[in-house]
Design a protein around this motif. Structure first.
Motif, short mmCIF file in Angstrom:
data_model
loop_
_atom_site.label_atom_id
_atom_site.label_comp_id
_atom_site.label_asym_id
_atom_site.label_seq_id
_atom_site.Cartn_x
_atom_site.Cartn_y
_atom_site.Cartn_z
N ASP A 259 -11.77 -6.38 -4.47
CA ASP A 259 -11.21 -7.55 -5.15
C ASP A 259 -11.30 -7.35 -6.66
N GLY A 260 -10.18 -7.58 -7.35
CA GLY A 260 -10.15 -7.43 -8.80
C GLY A 260 -9.97 -6.02 -9.29
N SER A 261 -9.89 -5.04 -8.38
CA SER A 261 -9.74 -3.64 -8.78
C SER A 261 -8.32 -3.37 -9.28
N SER A 262 -8.16 -2.22 -9.90
CA SER A 262 -6.84 -1.82 -10.38
C SER A 262 -5.84 -1.73 -9.24
N LEU A 263 -6.26 -1.15 -8.11
CA LEU A 263 -5.36 -1.04 -6.97
C LEU A 263 -4.97 -2.41 -6.44
N ALA A 264 -5.93 -3.32 -6.35
CA ALA A 264 -5.63 -4.67 -5.85
C ALA A 264 -4.61 -5.36 -6.75
N LYS A 265 -4.76 -5.22 -8.07
CA LYS A 265 -3.82 -5.84 -9.00
C LYS A 265 -2.45 -5.17 -8.91
N ARG A 266 -2.45 -3.85 -8.86
CA ARG A 266 -1.17 -3.13 -8.84
C ARG A 266 -0.38 -3.42 -7.58
N SER A 267 -1.07 -3.60 -6.46
CA SER A 267 -0.35 -3.85 -5.21
C SER A 267 0.51 -5.10 -5.31
N GLN A 268 0.09 -6.08 -6.10
CA GLN A 268 0.89 -7.29 -6.30
C GLN A 268 1.89 -7.12 -7.43
N GLN A 269 1.52 -6.34 -8.45
CA GLN A 269 2.45 -6.09 -9.56
C GLN A 269 3.70 -5.34 -9.10
N MET A 270 3.56 -4.54 -8.04
CA MET A 270 4.68 -3.73 -7.58
C MET A 270 5.76 -4.54 -6.88
N ILE A 271 5.45 -5.74 -6.46
CA ILE A 271 6.44 -6.55 -5.73
C ILE A 271 7.53 -7.02 -6.70
N ASN A 272 8.76 -6.70 -6.37
CA ASN A 272 9.89 -7.11 -7.19
C ASN A 272 10.48 -8.38 -6.60
N PRO A 273 10.39 -9.52 -7.31
CA PRO A 273 10.87 -10.79 -6.74
C PRO A 273 12.38 -10.87 -6.63
N LYS A 274 13.09 -10.04 -7.38
CA LYS A 274 14.55 -10.08 -7.33
C LYS A 274 15.05 -9.33 -6.09
N PRO A 275 16.18 -9.75 -5.51
CA PRO A 275 16.75 -8.98 -4.38
C PRO A 275 17.33 -7.66 -4.90
N THR A 276 17.25 -6.62 -4.07
CA THR A 276 17.83 -5.34 -4.46
C THR A 276 19.35 -5.46 -4.56
N ARG A 277 19.93 -4.75 -5.49
CA ARG A 277 21.39 -4.73 -5.62
C ARG A 277 21.99 -3.54 -4.87
N PHE A 278 21.14 -2.76 -4.18
CA PHE A 278 21.61 -1.56 -3.50
C PHE A 278 21.40 -1.62 -1.99
N GLY A 279 21.34 -2.86 -1.45
CA GLY A 279 21.22 -2.98 0.00
C GLY A 279 22.40 -2.38 0.74
N GLY A 280 23.56 -2.36 0.10
CA GLY A 280 24.76 -1.79 0.72
C GLY A 280 24.70 -0.29 0.90
N PHE A 281 23.75 0.37 0.27
CA PHE A 281 23.61 1.81 0.43
C PHE A 281 22.94 2.18 1.75
N LEU A 282 22.35 1.19 2.44
CA LEU A 282 21.74 1.44 3.74
C LEU A 282 22.83 1.35 4.81
N VAL A 283 23.79 2.25 4.74
CA VAL A 283 25.01 2.18 5.55
C VAL A 283 24.76 2.68 6.96
N ASP A 284 25.46 2.06 7.92
CA ASP A 284 25.40 2.52 9.30
C ASP A 284 26.13 3.86 9.43
N GLY A 285 25.63 4.70 10.29
CA GLY A 285 26.29 5.98 10.54
C GLY A 285 26.02 7.03 9.48
#
Length: 553
Positions: A259-285
């Motif tokens: 708790d309070g470690s660098s890893l604990a803080k970074r794990s939450q900092q890495m979350i991007n609240p915005k939706p990805t704009r490249f979801g369409g690149f996960l194409v079928d086939g």
């Protein structure tokens, strides 16, 4: 993606600290530093049957059941098996305890007596393998506890199920390392070994003093963060599961910090609240798709900025040393590099990491598309156009260049078409007679597309797409094996590979996937292989099975 690499390396370092001494014992301490859990034998046998059936060789599953039944008399197949390691200090190998659930302890000893000498003592039994060290076994809390000294029996937990936790339910086999129970000096010894080895490699391999200095500078920054990750780590879990419900095999690596470690803080900092704009690149086939959607963690932007400045200095020095460009050409190229570095540094400063990629291969086509969010790419585009304008007259008839060829969804595209030489048969099989490359610049995005006809694929991927997957998915890479096998068979004319592709295509489960998620105080990595790929193993083992059956096996 440097932080992800650091986590994986740090996880491996924690495991490797214990490996050399995992099979010897000495005086124990109260709490296990490492817990190894195996799910109940009944579950293991069911999963082996599932795997061998999925591979098309169910006979191997039947053989495994017969063998396990023969050597597991007395074992309770409905309860998990636990192995505990107790670490005292850096100079003393860890103790080991194996706790095997039993429903009849005497039956188990009788089974063991068929392969080793078993003698009874006052409070336990002694197993004396031929040519091996003596080990002690005793029934404690309905478990056959195996140890290398009688004193270790005192370290058996009163509630093994609580010690193993949910590991046996989550995985077939798993390991949990309690990082803070590993002496700091052991971790430091391992890190020092890595550092010394890398320094030697740089000194031996690098002939460029400036490049060597930059490599060492970067490595020292990496080692500083590595030490922080390892020393502040709380738990590391590595688990392998055969999941017949999801029809895959997957391995997880979970690392959490205090708790309070660098890893604990970074794990939450890495979350991007915005939706990805490249979801369409996960194409079928597709043959391959990728999406990274995260945030730059605290401190990494400065490191990247410094590293890019250093690389810019190296690039300029190399250009001066080679001297194969005129002063005017050199100035233009340096301008391109400088604007690229400036754009990259500004992107890191903004913190958002969002990118996507896809590779799609058909019978007569192959296309690659990529997209990445960047900060202020306009100046970089101007430099690219300047270089292209100067080079246009020197390209000849084999290359056609068209600047500002079209605009789509606010993105300005430039086109390069290259005639594929007649003797490049493999390349022409992939892209045809002409290879097309498109580079597009938007207000805050850059696109790249290449192949036989990549713009159609890119435009489809740029359209508004469905929301990304639920959960804190930071990145994902998806590789589909069937189209790769089909293309290899087409290029090389291999009937066997074509047959493998046909077998795999029928299953519809040919994906190899790697993902990363943010979890409480840490991160989780998963590598997943869909069970259809096991059919390839079955196809390869088919002749062996036929031979075994022919021999009356």
């Amino acid at each position: 993606m440097t932080f992800f690499r650091k986590i994986v390396v740090a996880s491996a370092a924690i495991v490797c600290v214990l490996l050399p001494a995992a099979f010897v014992a000495a005086q124990s301490v109260a709490q296990p530093s490492v817990v190894v859990a195996l799910s109940p034998l009944s579950n293991q046998l069911d999963d082996i049957s599932y795997l061998t059936a999925a591979a098309g060789v169910p006979a191997f599953g039947n053989i495994a059941k017969v063998q396990v039944d023969a050597y597991s008399r007395g074992i309770d197949k409905t309860r998990p098996i636990g192995i505990l390691l107790f670490v005292k200090d850096a100079n003393t190998p860890p103790d080991a305890l194996a706790c095997i659930p039993v429903d009849n302890f005497d039956d188990l000893l009788n089974t063991v007596s068929n392969i080793a000498l078993v003698e009874d003592e006052d409070d336990c039994s002694v197993i004396k393998p031929e040519g091996g060290p003596e080990i002690y076994v005793k029934e404690i809390n309905k478990h056959a506890v195996i140890a290398q000294s009688k004193e270790m029996f005192a370290s058996v937990p009163s509630d093994l199920a609580a010690t193993l936790g949910d590991l046996p339910k989550r995985y077939n086999i798993s390991t949990k390392v309690f990082a803070q129970r590993i002496p700091e000096e052991m971790r430091e010894q391992f890190l020092s070994m890595i550092e010394s080895s890398y320094r030697d490699q740089i000194e031996q391999m690098s002939t460029d003093e400036l490049a060597s200095e930059l490599q060492m500078k970067n490595f020292e920054m990496q080692m500083k963060e590595m030490r922080s990750l390892i020393n502040e780590a709380d738990e590391l879990v590595v688990g392998l599961d055969f999941d017949k419900e999801q029809k895959n095999i997957h391995m997880d690596i979970e690392m959490t910090g205090l708790d309070g470690s660098s890893l604990a803080k970074r794990s939450q900092q890495m979350i991007n609240p915005k939706p990805t704009r490249f979801g369409g690149f996960l194409v079928d086939g597709a043959t391959f798709t990728a999406n990274a959607h995260t945030r730059m963690v605290e401190g990494d932007a400065e490191q990247y900025s410094t590293a890019m400045d250093d690389l810019l200095a190296v690039a300029k020095k190399k250009m001066e040393e080679e001297g194969d460009m005129s002063p005017e050409e050199s100035e233009v190229v340096q301008g391109v590099i400088e604007e690229f570095v400036s754009m990259a540094k500004e992107t890191c400063k903004n913190g958002d990491i969002d990118m996507g990629a896809a590779v799609v291969m058909g019978e007569n086509s192959a296309n690659v598309i990529m997209g990445i969010s960047v900060a202020s790419p306009a100046k970089f585009e101007d430099k690219i156009k300047e270089v292209a304008g100067q080079a246009k007259d020197k390209l000849g008839d084999e290359v056609q260049l068209k600047l500002n060829c079209e605009t789509y969804n606010g993105v300005n595209f430039h086109e390069v078409i290259v005639n594929v030489p007649a003797d490049e048969e493999e390349l022409s099989t992939l892209v045809g007679e002409k290879a097309k490359v498109y580079v597009g610049f938007g207000k805050d995005v850059v696109y790249l597309a290449a192949g036989s006809d990549p713009m159609e694929l890119l435009k489809a991927s740029m359209k508004p797409s469905a929301a990304p997957e639920a959960g804190n998915l930071l990145m994902q890479y998806n590789l589909y094996v069937t189209p790769i096998l089909k293309k290899v068979a087409q290029i090389q004319g291999e009937d066997q590979v074509a047959n493998m592709a046909e077998v795999l295509a029928k299953t519809g489960r040919d994906r190899v996937r790697m993902t990363s998620n943010s979890i409480k105080n840490g991160v989780d990595f998963r590598i997943e292989i869909q069970d259809g790929i096991l059919q390839l193993i079955g196809a390869a083992m088919g002749p062996m099975m036929g031979q075994m059956q022919g021999d009356g096996f």
